[in-house]
Design a protein around this motif. Structure first.
Motif, PDB file in Angstrom:
ATOM      1  N   ILE A   1       6.165   0.215   6.144  1.00 58.45           N
ATOM      2  CA  ILE A   1       5.663  -0.323   4.955  1.00 58.45           C
ATOM      3  C   ILE A   1       4.371  -1.123   5.567  1.00 58.45           C
ATOM      4  CG2 ILE A   1       5.970  -2.325   3.407  1.00 58.45           C
ATOM      5  CD1 ILE A   1       9.169  -2.051   4.145  1.00 58.45           C
ATOM      6  N   THR A   2       3.336  -0.616   4.560  1.00 58.94           N
ATOM      7  CA  THR A   2       2.095  -1.028   4.905  1.00 58.94           C
ATOM      8  C   THR A   2       1.487  -1.937   3.842  1.00 58.94           C
ATOM      9  OG1 THR A   2       1.103   1.094   4.203  1.00 58.94           O
ATOM     10  CG2 THR A   2       1.300   0.789   6.415  1.00 58.94           C
TER      11      THR A   2
ATOM     12  N   LEU B   1       0.739  -1.271   0.029  1.00 64.06           N
ATOM     13  CA  LEU B   1       0.023   0.105   0.081  1.00 64.06           C
ATOM     14  C   LEU B   1       0.847   1.314   0.057  1.00 64.06           C
ATOM     15  CD1 LEU B   1      -2.820  -1.121   2.533  1.00 64.06           C
ATOM     16  CD2 LEU B   1      -2.829  -1.259  -0.031  1.00 64.06           C
ATOM     17  N   SER B   2       1.816   1.516   0.941  1.00 63.39           N
ATOM     18  CA  SER B   2       2.872   2.536   1.013  1.00 63.39           C
ATOM     19  C   SER B   2       3.847   2.216   1.646  1.00 63.39           C
ATOM     20  CB  SER B   2       2.006   3.734   1.659  1.00 63.39           C
ATOM     21  OG  SER B   2       1.771   3.457   2.952  1.00 63.39           O
ATOM     22  N   TYR B   3       5.018   2.752   1.523  1.00 63.26           N
ATOM     23  CA  TYR B   3       6.223   2.672   2.177  1.00 63.26           C
ATOM     24  C   TYR B   3       7.000   4.331   2.448  1.00 63.26           C
ATOM     25  CZ  TYR B   3       8.572   2.380  -2.225  1.00 63.26           C
ATOM     26  OH  TYR B   3       8.721   2.448  -3.292  1.00 63.26           O
ATOM     27  N   GLN B   4       7.975   4.325   3.236  1.00 61.14           N
ATOM     28  CA  GLN B   4       8.893   5.333   3.103  1.00 61.14           C
ATOM     29  C   GLN B   4      10.531   4.722   2.812  1.00 61.14           C
ATOM     30  OE1 GLN B   4       8.266   8.424   6.318  1.00 61.14           O
ATOM     31  NE2 GLN B   4       6.546   7.313   6.807  1.00 61.14           N
TER      32      GLN B   4
ATOM     33  N   TYR C   1       1.274  -3.733   9.075  1.00 61.93           N
ATOM     34  CA  TYR C   1       2.853  -3.176   8.841  1.00 61.93           C
ATOM     35  C   TYR C   1       3.599  -4.279   8.467  1.00 61.93           C
ATOM     36  CZ  TYR C   1       1.852   1.463  10.288  1.00 61.93           C
ATOM     37  OH  TYR C   1       1.403   2.753  10.437  1.00 61.93           O
TER      38      TYR C   1
ATOM     39  N   PHE D   1       8.031   9.467   0.713  1.00 58.07           N
ATOM     40  CA  PHE D   1       6.933   8.659   0.953  1.00 58.07           C
ATOM     41  C   PHE D   1       6.437   8.169  -0.542  1.00 58.07           C
ATOM     42  CE2 PHE D   1       2.286   8.140   1.031  1.00 58.07           C
ATOM     43  CZ  PHE D   1       2.296   7.209   2.338  1.00 58.07           C
ATOM     44  N   PHE D   2       6.216   6.821  -0.390  1.00 59.12           N
ATOM     45  CA  PHE D   2       6.002   6.256  -1.823  1.00 59.12           C
ATOM     46  C   PHE D   2       4.727   5.320  -1.770  1.00 59.12           C
ATOM     47  CE2 PHE D   2      10.241   7.245  -1.774  1.00 59.12           C
ATOM     48  CZ  PHE D   2      10.331   8.205  -2.731  1.00 59.12           C
ATOM     49  N   LYS D   3       3.880   5.206  -2.804  1.00 58.40           N
ATOM     50  CA  LYS D   3       2.917   4.101  -2.968  1.00 58.40           C
ATOM     51  C   LYS D   3       3.031   3.195  -4.132  1.00 58.40           C
ATOM     52  CE  LYS D   3      -0.634   6.804  -0.581  1.00 58.40           C
ATOM     53  NZ  LYS D   3      -2.207   7.201  -0.843  1.00 58.40           N
ATOM     54  N   VAL D   4       4.171   3.236  -4.694  1.00 55.98           N
ATOM     55  CA  VAL D   4       4.445   2.271  -6.007  1.00 55.98           C
ATOM     56  C   VAL D   4       5.866   1.804  -5.815  1.00 55.98           C
ATOM     57  CG1 VAL D   4       3.031   3.539  -7.795  1.00 55.98           C
ATOM     58  CG2 VAL D   4       5.419   4.320  -7.368  1.00 55.98           C
ATOM     59  N   THR D   5       5.894   0.525  -6.315  1.00 54.22           N
ATOM     60  CA  THR D   5       7.312   0.052  -6.354  1.00 54.22           C
ATOM     61  C   THR D   5       7.718  -0.674  -7.669  1.00 54.22           C
ATOM     62  OG1 THR D   5       8.692  -1.769  -5.148  1.00 54.22           O
ATOM     63  CG2 THR D   5       6.275  -2.109  -5.566  1.00 54.22           C
TER      64      THR D   5
END
Length: 159
Positions: free
Chosen positions: A139-140, A80-83, A150, A110-114
């Motif tokens: 990391i969610t 979902l998201s991570y930093q 998490y 802060f990011f929502k894509v990988t």
């Protein structure tokens, strides 16, 4: 007589309406939440796990790889998201003495894509040096049933 009948009719209407308004709802018993034990999650960047080290040359390909989150049964989770924090080794110069010394600079986002967006990949690929660190944290993830949780942090080092 008509007057008395009208009063009786109206009073019975108000009594019935008042009686209907006083109905009690059946008691709803609260349901006990189902206990859920979060499985042990593993975060990898490509094939690298937490506390992995690699050379500066290898870092250029690793940074462009996607984050993967799986549990102990190899079930994948949706990110979902991570930093991401990047501790970069930089050189500074003392204005008084003119001496240069090595120190670190921290860049984070802060990011929502990988994988990371291209501008971040380019930033990390620029002159990688031993001693630099990458930290993926907060990391969610979401499982197939929609439960959000998490995942553990992922720290990688350039040696």
């Amino acid at each position: 007589m008509k007057f008395l009948m009208a009063i009786l009719f109206l009073s019975s209407f108000f009594i019935n309406t008042h009686a209907l308004a006083q109905r009690t709802k059946p008691a709803v018993k609260p349901t006990k939440p189902v206990a859920y034990k979060v499985p042990k999650l593993t975060v990898t960047l490509g094939t690298y796990k937490d506390a992995s080290t690699f050379s500066p040359q290898t870092s250029e390909t690793v940074i462009a790889m996607p984050l993967k989150i799986i549990d102990d049964k190899n079930v994948p989770y949706t990110l979902l998201s991570y930093q991401f924090a990047y501790k970069k080794v930089v050189t500074t110069e003392d204005e008084n003495t003119g001496k240069s010394s090595k120190t670190t600079a921290l860049k984070a986002g802060f990011f929502k894509v990988t994988p990371l967006p291209q501008n971040w990949v380019d930033l990390v690929r620029e002159y990688p040096q031993p001693g630099e660190e990458w930290l993926f944290f907060a990391i969610t993830v979401k499982d197939a049933q929609g439960r959000v949780m998490y995942a553990p942090d992922l720290k990688l080092l350039i040696k």
